[in-house]
Design an enzyme around this catalytic site. Structure first.
Site, short mmCIF file in Angstrom:
data_model
loop_
_atom_site.label_atom_id
_atom_site.label_comp_id
_atom_site.label_asym_id
_atom_site.label_seq_id
_atom_site.Cartn_x
_atom_site.Cartn_y
_atom_site.Cartn_z
N ASN A 154 35.94 47.77 55.90
CA ASN A 154 37.35 47.89 56.23
C ASN A 154 38.15 46.89 55.41
OD1 ASN A 154 39.79 48.41 57.57
ND2 ASN A 154 39.39 46.76 59.04
N ALA A 177 50.50 37.48 59.45
CA ALA A 177 50.37 36.17 58.80
C ALA A 177 50.42 35.04 59.81
CB ALA A 177 51.49 35.99 57.77
N ARG A 227 39.67 28.04 58.18
CA ARG A 227 38.65 27.81 57.16
C ARG A 227 39.21 27.28 55.83
NH1 ARG A 227 36.22 33.73 58.16
NH2 ARG A 227 38.34 34.00 58.92
C1 UD1 Z 1 40.04 41.44 59.44
C2 UD1 Z 1 39.58 42.77 60.08
C3 UD1 Z 1 38.31 43.23 59.40
C4 UD1 Z 1 38.57 43.40 57.92
C5 UD1 Z 1 39.09 42.09 57.31
C6 UD1 Z 1 39.51 42.36 55.89
C7 UD1 Z 1 40.28 42.75 62.43
C8 UD1 Z 1 39.84 42.54 63.83
N1 UD1 Z 1 39.35 42.57 61.50
O1 UD1 Z 1 39.05 40.45 59.68
O2 UD1 Z 1 37.89 44.48 59.94
O3 UD1 Z 1 37.39 43.80 57.27
O4 UD1 Z 1 40.23 41.63 58.04
O5 UD1 Z 1 40.11 41.24 55.32
O6 UD1 Z 1 41.44 43.08 62.21
N2 UD1 Z 1 46.34 37.35 62.24
C9 UD1 Z 1 47.49 37.26 62.99
N3 UD1 Z 1 47.38 37.01 64.33
C10 UD1 Z 1 46.19 36.88 64.95
C11 UD1 Z 1 45.02 36.99 64.16
C12 UD1 Z 1 45.13 37.23 62.82
O7 UD1 Z 1 48.59 37.37 62.47
O8 UD1 Z 1 46.20 36.69 66.18
C13 UD1 Z 1 46.47 37.58 60.78
C14 UD1 Z 1 45.88 36.45 59.97
O9 UD1 Z 1 46.87 35.49 59.67
C15 UD1 Z 1 45.36 37.14 58.72
C16 UD1 Z 1 45.10 38.57 59.18
O10 UD1 Z 1 45.74 38.73 60.43
O11 UD1 Z 1 46.33 37.18 57.69
C17 UD1 Z 1 43.60 38.86 59.32
O12 UD1 Z 1 43.01 37.93 60.22
P1 UD1 Z 1 41.61 37.31 59.91
O13 UD1 Z 1 41.27 36.40 61.05
O14 UD1 Z 1 41.57 36.75 58.54
O15 UD1 Z 1 40.69 38.62 60.05
P2 UD1 Z 1 39.27 38.86 59.38
O16 UD1 Z 1 38.26 38.13 60.17
O17 UD1 Z 1 39.36 38.62 57.94
#
Ligand code: UD1
Ligand code: CA
Length: 455
Positions: free
Chosen positions: A169, A9, A15
């Protein structure tokens, strides 16, 4: 077997275009992250770990002691985020479920199924997938000719061929803890974005010839991830439909579920009917056989059985049985309407108890008052309960008759059976069975009537 959830999180949620951290945006009355934590409970045995970063202070404050928080600073991707949980969980759990905190519709049963699959999987982890024609930016699942999973490719790096893959995924994984902590350190930096992707653990396992199990989920609506406010509204609509459906299956009637807005956690007894454009919010409990709405808002309130609430607003109120109120009535904090109270249009009650069978038909304000059983409150009667500094009490006995437009200037007591005349301004206590009248209009001058032209 200890099973612990790790929720990611820390991302900014750019966005969403919001100053509120993404995971605190509410759906059906509770923040996104609350829903994910609830859904994980049936599949886990330990307190969850939430990886926080952007808006860490606010998220941590909200979570309180419902989760352990670890900070990811800076945010270098989902793999790097998961790694932050290692220090607090290493050697403390056997299984780790990793999921993203922006997917509030995933159900407890789904996480349970994922954990169950992993329990039988000799390999290091299992993951959840779904097929859909609408890829929504999800990573694509690549499979070998023999059907085993070989990789996850993020949409923006996928070839046109890979982009056509319909298996996606979801973003929920169940790992053997020992393997996970080691693998996270081996994730290569993604050359394009300089981040570490959790999804790259698939290729690590494949290189070691270890089987990755995919649980193909059949309900796409459960996998709605929230990246924008458009997604948020879609997810809320899906959750609302789920909540309403559950109530209907439990014996609650809804004339139009599409315009019935019920927060998660609200309780409703059977044979209660919810009419359109009704909002049931917060910590609210409604009994059996009631008719609620249309056009009603009920927040943090308790309602007994067989009540009728029409086009009214209730906050922090308590209604016993067979109460009939509205249209256009308002109950504020501490309003307690005992059985068979009738409250008609344009009345307001705050911090007051109306005894059994009290009638308050039209245009009244009752504040800081106690009213005995079967008392009648005439149209326009008002408790003057505020002297500019303090709220002052009014006590009215049983079988009292308050005439129309009576001003009850608090502090004040009226004994059982007392009566007030129309327009009385009552400033002194009234004894039992006593009639008071006040300020009758008197003639003060003779008027000269202006005749209209032509008459
Ligand atoms: C991610 C997945 C994707 C999947 C999708 C489903 C990866 C690389 N990709 O993409 O394969 O289909 O979710 O919803 O995992 N977050 C952190 N720290 C970070 C980056 C992200 O805690 O450095 C958390 C974000 O707060 C979020 C979650 O991880 O809650 C997912 O990150 P987000 O950037 O939304 O990934 P997606 O592009 O949706
Ligand atoms: Ca996402």
């Amino acid at each position: 077997m200890k099973v612990t959830a790790v929720l990611l999180a820390a991302g900014q949620g750019t966005r969403m275009k919001s100053s509120l951290p993404k995971v605190l945006h509410p759906l059906c009355g509770k923040p996104m992250v609350w829903h994910v934590i609830e859904a994980l409970k049936p599949a886990t045995t330990e307190k969850p770990v939430v990886v926080i970063g952007h808006g860490a202070g606010q998220v941590k404050k909200y979570l309180g002691d419902t989760a352990d928080c670890v900070l990811q600073e800076p945010q270098l991707g989902t793999g790097h985020a998961a790694m932050q949980a290692e220090s607090s969980l290493k050697n403390k759990t056997d299984i780790v479920i990793v999921t993203y905190a922006d997917m509030p519709l995933l159900r407890g049963e789904t996480f349970k199924r994922l954990a169950e699959t992993q329990r039988l999987n000799p390999g290091p982890f299992s993951l959840l997938t779904v097929t859909s024609d609408d890829p929504r930016g999800f990573g694509r699942i690549l499979r070998n000719p023999d059907g085993t999973v070989s990789a996850i490719v993020e949409e923006y790096v996928a070839t046109p061929e890979q982009q056509k893959i319909k298996e996606l995924n979801v973003g929920a994984y169940c790992f053997k803890a020992g393997w996970l902590w080691d693998a996270l350190h081996r994730i290569p930096k993604n050359p394009k974005k300089g981040e570490y992707y959790l999804t790259d653990v698939v290729e690590l396992a494949v290189k070691e010839n270890l089987p990755v199990q995919a649980v193909l989920h059949d309900d796409f609506s459960e996998t709605i991830g929230i990246n924008t406010r458009v997604h948020l509204s879609e997810a809320e609509a899906a959750m609302r439909a789920r909540i309403n459906r559950e109530h209907m299956l439990n014996g609650v009637s809804m004339m139009n579920p599409g315009s019935t807005y019920i927060d998660v956690g609200v309780k409703i007894g059977k044979d209660t009917t919810i009419m359109p454009n009704t909002y049931l919010q917060g910590d609210t409990e409604i009994g059996e056989g009631n008719v609620i709405g249309p056009n009603t808002i009920i927040r943090d309130s308790r309602i007994g059985n067989r009540c009728r609430v029409l086009a009214s607003v209730l906050e922090g109120a308590l209604l016993e049985d067979d109460v009939d109120m509205g249209p256009f009535a308002r109950l504020r904090k501490g309003a307690h309407l005992k059985s068979r109270v009738h409250m008609g249009n344009f009345g307001e009650v705050k911090d007051s108890t109306l005894g059994e069978g009290v009638k308050m038909g039209h245009f009244s304000y009752i504040g800081n008052a106690k009213i005995g059983a079967n008392t009648n409150i005439g149209a326009g009667a008002i408790t003057a309960n505020y002297d500019g500094e303090r709220k002052l009490p009014t006590e009215i006995g049983e079988d009292v008759f308050i005439g129309v437009d009576t001003m009850l200037v608090a502090p004040l007591k009226l004994g059982d059976g007392a009566q007030t005349g129309a327009g009385a301004i009552v400033t002194k206590n009234v004894a039992e069975d006593t009639l008071v009248v006040g300020m009758p209009a008197r003639a003060i001058k003779k008027l000269e009537r202006k005749r209209k032209k032509g008459k």
